[in-house]
Design an enzyme around this catalytic site. Sequence first.
Site, PDB file in Angstrom:
ATOM      1  N   GLY A 236      12.548 -37.267  -8.583  1.00  0.00           N
ATOM      2  CA  GLY A 236      13.041 -35.905  -8.784  1.00  0.00           C
ATOM      3  C   GLY A 236      12.294 -35.218  -9.897  1.00  0.00           C
ATOM      4  O   GLY A 236      11.092 -35.442 -10.085  1.00  0.00           O
ATOM      5  N   SER A 237      13.004 -34.396 -10.666  1.00  0.00           N
ATOM      6  CA  SER A 237      12.354 -33.572 -11.690  1.00  0.00           C
ATOM      7  C   SER A 237      12.052 -34.381 -12.950  1.00  0.00           C
ATOM      8  O   SER A 237      12.683 -35.418 -13.205  1.00  0.00           O
ATOM      9  CB  SER A 237      13.260 -32.400 -12.049  1.00  0.00           C
ATOM     10  OG  SER A 237      14.429 -32.883 -12.671  1.00  0.00           O
ATOM     11  N   GLY A 240      15.266 -34.341 -15.076  1.00  0.00           N
ATOM     12  CA  GLY A 240      16.284 -35.287 -14.591  1.00  0.00           C
ATOM     13  C   GLY A 240      15.885 -36.722 -14.896  1.00  0.00           C
ATOM     14  O   GLY A 240      16.692 -37.519 -15.393  1.00  0.00           O
ATOM     15  N   GLY A 241      14.618 -37.064 -14.624  1.00  0.00           N
ATOM     16  CA  GLY A 241      14.144 -38.429 -14.864  1.00  0.00           C
ATOM     17  C   GLY A 241      14.231 -38.793 -16.337  1.00  0.00           C
ATOM     18  O   GLY A 241      14.711 -39.879 -16.698  1.00  0.00           O
ATOM     19  N   GLU A 260      10.150 -41.462 -10.685  1.00  0.00           N
ATOM     20  CA  GLU A 260       8.943 -40.767 -10.240  1.00  0.00           C
ATOM     21  C   GLU A 260       9.215 -39.292 -10.441  1.00  0.00           C
ATOM     22  O   GLU A 260      10.184 -38.753  -9.899  1.00  0.00           O
ATOM     23  CB  GLU A 260       8.688 -41.101  -8.776  1.00  0.00           C
ATOM     24  CG  GLU A 260       7.354 -40.599  -8.316  1.00  0.00           C
ATOM     25  CD  GLU A 260       7.375 -40.274  -6.845  1.00  0.00           C
ATOM     26  OE1 GLU A 260       7.792 -41.112  -6.057  1.00  0.00           O
ATOM     27  OE2 GLU A 260       6.994 -39.136  -6.517  1.00  0.00           O
ATOM     28  N   CYS A 297       5.288 -35.147  -3.342  1.00  0.00           N
ATOM     29  CA  CYS A 297       4.900 -35.574  -4.698  1.00  0.00           C
ATOM     30  C   CYS A 297       3.392 -35.645  -4.843  1.00  0.00           C
ATOM     31  O   CYS A 297       2.872 -35.578  -5.950  1.00  0.00           O
ATOM     32  CB  CYS A 297       5.500 -36.929  -5.033  1.00  0.00           C
ATOM     33  SG  CYS A 297       6.549 -37.619  -3.793  1.00  0.00           S
ATOM     34  N   GLU A 388       3.708 -29.032 -13.229  1.00  0.00           N
ATOM     35  CA  GLU A 388       3.882 -29.086 -11.771  1.00  0.00           C
ATOM     36  C   GLU A 388       4.629 -27.841 -11.282  1.00  0.00           C
ATOM     37  O   GLU A 388       5.669 -27.480 -11.833  1.00  0.00           O
ATOM     38  CB  GLU A 388       4.696 -30.329 -11.389  1.00  0.00           C
ATOM     39  CG  GLU A 388       4.928 -30.462  -9.895  1.00  0.00           C
ATOM     40  CD  GLU A 388       5.908 -31.584  -9.533  1.00  0.00           C
ATOM     41  OE1 GLU A 388       5.527 -32.447  -8.745  1.00  0.00           O
ATOM     42  OE2 GLU A 388       7.051 -31.584 -10.038  1.00  0.00           O
TER      43      GLU A 388
HETATM   44  P1  NAP Z   1      16.544 -33.249  -9.873  1.00  0.00           P
HETATM   45  O1  NAP Z   1      17.139 -31.987 -10.328  1.00  0.00           O
HETATM   46  O2  NAP Z   1      15.845 -34.062 -10.890  1.00  0.00           O
HETATM   47  O3  NAP Z   1      17.724 -34.114  -9.204  1.00  0.00           O
HETATM   48  C1  NAP Z   1      17.500 -35.392  -8.636  1.00  0.00           C
HETATM   49  C2  NAP Z   1      18.777 -36.210  -8.730  1.00  0.00           C
HETATM   50  O4  NAP Z   1      19.040 -36.535 -10.104  1.00  0.00           O
HETATM   51  C3  NAP Z   1      20.021 -35.467  -8.244  1.00  0.00           C
HETATM   52  O5  NAP Z   1      20.884 -36.402  -7.640  1.00  0.00           O
HETATM   53  C4  NAP Z   1      20.621 -34.945  -9.511  1.00  0.00           C
HETATM   54  O6  NAP Z   1      22.024 -34.781  -9.375  1.00  0.00           O
HETATM   55  C5  NAP Z   1      20.293 -36.044 -10.504  1.00  0.00           C
HETATM   56  N1  NAP Z   1      20.150 -35.525 -11.866  1.00  0.00           N
HETATM   57  C6  NAP Z   1      19.419 -34.454 -12.252  1.00  0.00           C
HETATM   58  N2  NAP Z   1      19.524 -34.275 -13.589  1.00  0.00           N
HETATM   59  C7  NAP Z   1      20.325 -35.256 -14.037  1.00  0.00           C
HETATM   60  C8  NAP Z   1      20.825 -35.595 -15.323  1.00  0.00           C
HETATM   61  N3  NAP Z   1      20.530 -34.874 -16.400  1.00  0.00           N
HETATM   62  N4  NAP Z   1      21.625 -36.662 -15.443  1.00  0.00           N
HETATM   63  C9  NAP Z   1      21.946 -37.399 -14.352  1.00  0.00           C
HETATM   64  N5  NAP Z   1      21.518 -37.112 -13.117  1.00  0.00           N
HETATM   65  C10 NAP Z   1      20.721 -36.058 -12.949  1.00  0.00           C
HETATM   66  O7  NAP Z   1      15.502 -33.028  -8.703  1.00  0.00           O
HETATM   67  P2  NAP Z   1      15.604 -32.189  -7.332  1.00  0.00           P
HETATM   68  O8  NAP Z   1      16.983 -31.684  -7.130  1.00  0.00           O
HETATM   69  O9  NAP Z   1      15.047 -33.050  -6.302  1.00  0.00           O
HETATM   70  O10 NAP Z   1      14.608 -30.989  -7.500  1.00  0.00           O
HETATM   71  C11 NAP Z   1      14.461 -30.198  -8.643  1.00  0.00           C
HETATM   72  C12 NAP Z   1      12.992 -30.171  -9.045  1.00  0.00           C
HETATM   73  O11 NAP Z   1      12.519 -31.527  -9.124  1.00  0.00           O
HETATM   74  C13 NAP Z   1      12.031 -29.530  -8.067  1.00  0.00           C
HETATM   75  O12 NAP Z   1      11.985 -28.149  -8.205  1.00  0.00           O
HETATM   76  C14 NAP Z   1      10.730 -30.196  -8.453  1.00  0.00           C
HETATM   77  O13 NAP Z   1      10.175 -29.534  -9.547  1.00  0.00           O
HETATM   78  C15 NAP Z   1      11.112 -31.571  -8.877  1.00  0.00           C
HETATM   79  N6  NAP Z   1      10.844 -32.613  -7.862  1.00  0.00           N
HETATM   80  C16 NAP Z   1       9.704 -33.322  -7.980  1.00  0.00           C
HETATM   81  C17 NAP Z   1       9.417 -34.309  -7.059  1.00  0.00           C
HETATM   82  C18 NAP Z   1       8.177 -35.109  -7.167  1.00  0.00           C
HETATM   83  O14 NAP Z   1       8.030 -36.050  -6.426  1.00  0.00           O
HETATM   84  N7  NAP Z   1       7.261 -34.804  -8.043  1.00  0.00           N
HETATM   85  C19 NAP Z   1      10.290 -34.591  -6.011  1.00  0.00           C
HETATM   86  C20 NAP Z   1      11.465 -33.855  -5.915  1.00  0.00           C
HETATM   87  C21 NAP Z   1      11.727 -32.874  -6.865  1.00  0.00           C
HETATM   88  P3  NAP Z   1      22.700 -33.375  -8.958  1.00  0.00           P
HETATM   89  O15 NAP Z   1      21.638 -32.504  -8.403  1.00  0.00           O
HETATM   90  O16 NAP Z   1      23.737 -33.735  -7.992  1.00  0.00           O
HETATM   91  O17 NAP Z   1      23.272 -32.863 -10.214  1.00  0.00           O
END
Ligand code: NAP
Length: 522
Positions: A236-237, A240-241, A260, A297, A388
Amino acid sequence: MTITGEMLIGGSAVKGSEAVLRCMNPATNEALEPPFHGGNEQHVERACALAQDAFDSYRNTSPQQRAAFLDAVAEEIEALGDELIVRAMQETALPRPRLEGERARTCKQLRMFADVVRRGHWLNATLDSASDARPDLRMRMVALGPVAVFGASNFPLAFSVAGGDTASALAVGCPVVVKAHSAHLGTSELSGRAVQRAVARCGLHEGVFSMLVGAGNQIGTALVSHPAIKAVGFTGSRAGGLALVNVANSRPEPIPVYAEMSSINPVFLLPGALAARAPQLAVEYVNSLTMGVGQLCTNPGLVLALPGADTDAWKAAVAEEIKGRAAATMLTSQIHAAYERGVADLQAAGGVHQLGCGVEGSLPHQAMPVVFETTGAAFLADHAIQNEVFGPASVLVLCQDEAELMRVAASLEGQLTATLHAERATDAALAQRLLSLLELKAGRVLVNGFPTGVEVCNAMVHGGPFPSTSDSRSTSVGATAINRFLRPVCYQNLPEEWLPESLRDANPHGLWRLKDGALTQG
Ligand code: NAP
């Protein structure tokens, strides 16, 4: 099967008690039925306690039993039929062929890990015989314990509930608790029920698999904080990571997080390659950039080249090619909003201008493909240009000479991939200088290809230095992904019958082992 909006905790389906979560169809903005309710800390506790209970019996199943279980999960996913594809299309706006391909990949992954488990080389069985100078020493890998897996937004099947993280953890004997991605909860429930059925079919402890639903900041944080959890897989982001890495490091017992996160996958166009095939490279690049609405990704978010007539020809061909590419719907409104912000930031950056763009969208959450251009000097002066932008946006960095190209390459953050387009006859010297630097920057280095499309096989690496991942020593795709969930144990002077079977003199499973420094099956 009907989607009920429940979480899956062990063998049960459980209604959450917290805020309602509704998946949206990003193409129409319609709310999808049924509503889901987020779980709370008691649900996390129950799922983790079951995983802890299941760990000992599950890790001690034979490789054949675990392989049969992984095969059963693949069969159950296939048995879901079109319902899975239709629901995933509604929740992600990804087209049918892409999702059918992703389902095939998910099942291929599960079956690949089944084969890996059967072969047993992951045990790394190593024997050093006793001598006058040392005791008998034998080593093998053991499972870490229950693993928390965060489903990814951009791969609702292959990197989600029954995706690569789950398959690789289950393969080595780790129970899994999944936090479903809020964007595709129906797809997650269907996949989760398939895993649940496979657990029952194979007679395994119900705690081998659970799936929770809820806001990441509550459920995700509680899950990673739970003492039963021993490792985390995440896609994910970066925010978040990193948040999860911080939670994991703040525990009384810190645990590894394999996150990742972000990568812009630089593509270097060397002069000989441009001279040989600039127009073809332009079309292939635009294809790679717009694949999956750029939500991969390994999307090529950065291109580097030197000035010259062939580079000008490539630029003109890119501008021409991208003109005909339509905007397309992104996975979620939040991802679309982040894309728009990222594109606006690039537009506003000093020394950056637009090289070409596609057709603007007229429907909700559509991303228009766009390519920007800047100079090596401007790129080196503004680190934010290498952030990114998740979606079909990319930046060409035109470097004034080879020395500047090497400086720009050296300034890059860690990447999942780095690509060279080069001719062996004319580009060898520069290509080799770049390769020597890029193998330190990226997990996969390619020549004369594009980084999108990640093979599932033994030699694949889908990982890389920070920020592409939080731990550059690992991969989340390919057979060696299982190493993330293992640790070595050495057994000193154990009687033969007390040793694990994989380390006994008789070698009952015919494993390849390193015995006194030599590989042998004896
Ligand atoms: P995300 O916001 O990081 O969320 C991924 C997962 O992690 C979701 O289940 C989210 O839960 C959880 N999460 C997020 N922040 C957290 C925190 N502070 N504590 C605990 N859990 C947390 O990613 P996304 O929703 O897939 O997309 C958002 C952005 O991520 C995209 O715009 C992009 O920039 C990036 N992304 C990058 C890749 C890559 O491979 N490079 C792939 C996907 C996304 P909830 O959403 O349920 O709160």
